[in-house]
Design a protein around this motif. Structure first.
Motif, short mmCIF file in Angstrom:
data_model
loop_
_atom_site.label_atom_id
_atom_site.label_comp_id
_atom_site.label_asym_id
_atom_site.label_seq_id
_atom_site.Cartn_x
_atom_site.Cartn_y
_atom_site.Cartn_z
N HIS A 144 0.70 -1.55 0.02
CA HIS A 144 -0.14 0.01 0.04
C HIS A 144 1.06 1.43 -0.08
N THR A 145 0.21 2.44 -0.31
CA THR A 145 0.97 3.61 -0.47
C THR A 145 1.69 3.88 0.93
N GLY A 146 2.78 4.29 1.21
CA GLY A 146 3.33 4.62 2.38
C GLY A 146 4.37 3.29 2.85
N ASN A 177 11.28 3.05 0.79
CA ASN A 177 10.41 3.34 1.68
C ASN A 177 9.37 4.61 1.28
N SER A 178 8.30 4.84 2.12
CA SER A 178 7.42 5.81 1.60
C SER A 178 6.88 5.61 0.16
N LEU A 179 6.41 4.40 -0.02
CA LEU A 179 6.37 4.16 -1.75
C LEU A 179 5.17 4.95 -2.09
N LYS A 180 5.07 5.01 -3.38
CA LYS A 180 3.99 5.97 -3.90
C LYS A 180 3.37 5.13 -5.03
N VAL A 216 2.45 -0.40 -6.06
CA VAL A 216 1.89 0.06 -4.92
C VAL A 216 0.50 0.74 -5.39
N SER A 217 -0.25 0.32 -4.39
CA SER A 217 -1.70 0.53 -4.42
C SER A 217 -2.19 1.81 -3.58
N SER A 218 -2.90 2.33 -4.21
CA SER A 218 -3.35 3.77 -3.49
C SER A 218 -4.49 3.59 -2.46
#
Length: 119
Positions: free
Chosen positions: A13-15, A81-84, A117-119
């Motif tokens: 997930h995002t983040g 980290n902190s994936l978008k 990466v899902s929003s």
């Protein structure tokens, strides 16, 4: 010849965070650069980060402060980290090296690993 084997992709997930690994084997010269590139659907492959055999790093502006590249001899890691959602792509490991005797350059690619990466 060099061979690259990647691991560590997946869905987050995002983040969230992921860690990619890539092990190089075969003929590896002492002076080389290993790195990660990525390719999103409909886009060209782009540099993410590289690290030289003497430890110098380079990052794309879009990942600075979020991704960290490191290496242990002939294995390179990418801590993300902190994936978008915009980080979603197939990530490819890369090895660039030059035969120190002939100066012939060689470039190798891994098979690619999907990062979503899902929003």
């Amino acid at each position: 010849q060099g061979q690259l084997v990647e691991s560590g992709g997946g869905l987050v997930h995002t983040g969230g965070s992921l860690r990619l690994s890539c092990a190089a084997s075969g003929i590896i010269f002492s002076i080389n650069t290993m790195g990660w590139y990525r390719q999103a659907p409909g886009k060209e492959r782009e540099l993410v980060a590289t690290v030289t055999s003497d430890g110098r790093t380079n990052y794309a502006d879009s990942v600075k402060g979020r991704f960290t590249i490191s290496r242990d001899k002939n294995t390179v890691y990418l801590q993300m980290n902190s994936l978008k959602p915009e980080d979603t792509a197939v990530y490819y490991c890369n090895l660039d090296q030059r035969n120190t005797a002939t100066m012939i350059p060689y470039r190798y690619w891994g098979q690619g690993t999907q990062v979503t990466v899902s929003s």
